[in-house]
Motif scaffolding. Structure first.
Motif, mmCIF file in Angstrom:
data_model
loop_
_atom_site.group_PDB
_atom_site.id
_atom_site.type_symbol
_atom_site.label_atom_id
_atom_site.label_comp_id
_atom_site.label_asym_id
_atom_site.label_seq_id
_atom_site.Cartn_x
_atom_site.Cartn_y
_atom_site.Cartn_z
ATOM 1 N N TYR A 129 3.481 -6.217 -6.187
ATOM 2 C CA TYR A 129 3.974 -4.863 -6.454
ATOM 3 C C TYR A 129 4.391 -4.212 -5.137
ATOM 4 O O TYR A 129 3.595 -4.130 -4.202
ATOM 5 C CB TYR A 129 2.876 -4.012 -7.088
ATOM 6 C CG TYR A 129 2.394 -4.465 -8.435
ATOM 7 C CD1 TYR A 129 2.825 -3.837 -9.600
ATOM 8 C CD2 TYR A 129 1.471 -5.507 -8.558
ATOM 9 C CE1 TYR A 129 2.357 -4.234 -10.859
ATOM 10 C CE2 TYR A 129 0.999 -5.915 -9.799
ATOM 11 C CZ TYR A 129 1.443 -5.272 -10.946
ATOM 12 O OH TYR A 129 0.975 -5.673 -12.173
ATOM 13 N N SER A 130 5.626 -3.714 -5.061
ATOM 14 C CA SER A 130 6.077 -3.058 -3.840
ATOM 15 C C SER A 130 7.197 -2.073 -4.134
ATOM 16 O O SER A 130 7.921 -2.209 -5.126
ATOM 17 C CB SER A 130 6.570 -4.087 -2.814
ATOM 18 O OG SER A 130 7.070 -3.427 -1.660
ATOM 19 N N ASP A 131 7.341 -1.112 -3.230
ATOM 20 C CA ASP A 131 8.401 -0.103 -3.332
ATOM 21 C C ASP A 131 9.588 -0.389 -2.428
ATOM 22 O O ASP A 131 10.622 0.282 -2.551
ATOM 23 C CB ASP A 131 7.840 1.266 -2.921
ATOM 24 C CG ASP A 131 7.578 1.328 -1.412
ATOM 25 O OD1 ASP A 131 8.303 2.038 -0.696
ATOM 26 O OD2 ASP A 131 6.669 0.627 -0.934
ATOM 27 N N ILE A 149 -5.995 11.032 1.979
ATOM 28 C CA ILE A 149 -5.449 9.884 1.249
ATOM 29 C C ILE A 149 -5.888 9.852 -0.214
ATOM 30 O O ILE A 149 -5.066 9.593 -1.099
ATOM 31 C CB ILE A 149 -5.832 8.560 1.943
ATOM 32 C CG1 ILE A 149 -5.265 8.530 3.374
ATOM 33 C CG2 ILE A 149 -5.337 7.374 1.126
ATOM 34 C CD1 ILE A 149 -3.744 8.604 3.452
ATOM 35 N N GLU A 150 -7.153 10.116 -0.481
ATOM 36 C CA GLU A 150 -7.642 9.980 -1.855
ATOM 37 C C GLU A 150 -6.817 10.789 -2.861
ATOM 38 O O GLU A 150 -6.496 10.283 -3.946
ATOM 39 C CB GLU A 150 -9.117 10.346 -1.947
ATOM 40 C CG GLU A 150 -9.697 10.059 -3.324
ATOM 41 C CD GLU A 150 -11.209 10.088 -3.338
ATOM 42 O OE1 GLU A 150 -11.767 9.919 -4.441
ATOM 43 O OE2 GLU A 150 -11.836 10.276 -2.283
ATOM 44 N N LEU A 193 0.818 -1.219 0.000
ATOM 45 C CA LEU A 193 0.000 0.000 0.000
ATOM 46 C C LEU A 193 0.850 1.267 0.000
ATOM 47 O O LEU A 193 0.845 2.033 -0.958
ATOM 48 C CB LEU A 193 -0.937 0.003 1.211
ATOM 49 C CG LEU A 193 -1.775 1.271 1.398
ATOM 50 C CD1 LEU A 193 -2.697 1.502 0.209
ATOM 51 C CD2 LEU A 193 -2.567 1.216 2.701
ATOM 52 N N ASP A 194 1.584 1.483 1.081
ATOM 53 C CA ASP A 194 2.281 2.750 1.277
ATOM 54 C C ASP A 194 3.425 2.921 0.282
ATOM 55 O O ASP A 194 4.258 2.019 0.107
ATOM 56 C CB ASP A 194 2.826 2.831 2.705
ATOM 57 C CG ASP A 194 1.713 2.713 3.733
ATOM 58 O OD1 ASP A 194 0.713 3.444 3.591
ATOM 59 O OD2 ASP A 194 1.823 1.887 4.649
ATOM 60 N N HIS A 241 0.972 7.895 -2.646
ATOM 61 C CA HIS A 241 2.198 8.693 -2.538
ATOM 62 C C HIS A 241 2.349 9.164 -1.091
ATOM 63 O O HIS A 241 2.042 10.301 -0.736
ATOM 64 C CB HIS A 241 2.136 9.882 -3.485
ATOM 65 C CG HIS A 241 3.363 10.744 -3.455
ATOM 66 N ND1 HIS A 241 4.636 10.239 -3.542
ATOM 67 C CD2 HIS A 241 3.503 12.086 -3.345
ATOM 68 C CE1 HIS A 241 5.504 11.218 -3.499
ATOM 69 N NE2 HIS A 241 4.841 12.355 -3.365
ATOM 70 N N GLY A 242 2.806 8.255 -0.241
ATOM 71 C CA GLY A 242 2.967 8.561 1.166
ATOM 72 C C GLY A 242 2.799 7.316 1.999
ATOM 73 O O GLY A 242 2.519 6.232 1.481
#
Length: 217
Positions: free
Chosen positions: A177-179, A85-86, A8-9, A14-15
């Motif tokens: 999918y991950s950062d 958040i949106e 998610l994050d 973006h955050g």
């Protein structure tokens, strides 16, 4: 049909929702704004370095919620998701989710943030199924503690395997999918690991192993 799993994050948004919620708790005057937000930022910097003890971070960020009912907290989370958040949801992320849904894939968000934040954010994105850090409720109120295995690093792998067993699913053809470098244990399990806006460690690993790298805006 395959699983399409998303962090998610900093992947879909973006955050970091936990840190953003800490800032909102300061606006709600649940905490001392200056000292609490400063400590939160210090802990998040440790997370970025891969040095964070998630138990420490959760104990810190859940303490202001101790004694509050889930309904009371949800009442404040809902407008926060809409207002804060949106606007941070990556449009590329929503297109990616839509493409997986069109392909008939089952979509799951697995996050190292608390379920009290992850579930309503996922619903806003249009995803029903989530795995996140569960919060303990005693006598109808949050205790300020977590419960069960934390969905962080290897904990994400354990929670996912438990979910797969319960759902009769498997990881054949799965995407993730991950950062974050913290998700390397799970990225290494799936057939189709995807690096999204990766941190330096994940980027190096992805380049070395030929993983796709996405820059979502």
């Amino acid at each position: 049909m395959a699983l399409a799993i998303f962090d998610l994050d900093e992947t879909l948004i973006h955050g970091d929702c936990s840190s953003l919620w800490s800032e909102h708790m300061a606006r709600l005057q649940w905490v001392d704004a200056e000292s609490f937000v400063k400590k939160d930022h210090e802990l998040m910097a440790a997370y970025a370095r891969g040095e964070l003890a998630m138990e420490e971070y959760m104990a810190f960020t859940l303490e202001p919620m101790a004694g509050r009912t889930p309904e009371e907290v949800a009442y404040d989370v809902e407008p926060w998701v809409e207002d804060v958040i949106e606007p941070l949801i990556y449009s590329a992320a929503t297109r990616c989710i839509a493409a997986h849904r069109q392909a008939g894939d089952r979509i799951l968000i697995i996050s190292a943030s608390g379920v009290h934040l992850v579930q309503p954010i996922a619903e806003r994105i249009g995803v029903e199924e989530v795995l996140a850090i569960d919060l303990q409720v005693l006598n109808g109120v949050y205790s300020g503690q977590t419960q069960g295995t934390l969905t962080y690093r290897e904990g994400k792998v354990k929670r996912l395997h438990d979910w797969l067993d319960a759902e009769g699913e498997n990881l054949e053809g799965a995407w993730f999918y991950s950062d974050s470098r913290n998700d390397l244990p799970l990225l290494g399990l799936v057939d189709k690991p995807q690096a999204v806006n990766p941190d330096p460690v994940l980027r190096e690993h992805a380049e070395k192993h030929g993983w796709p790298i996405h820059q979502w805006q």
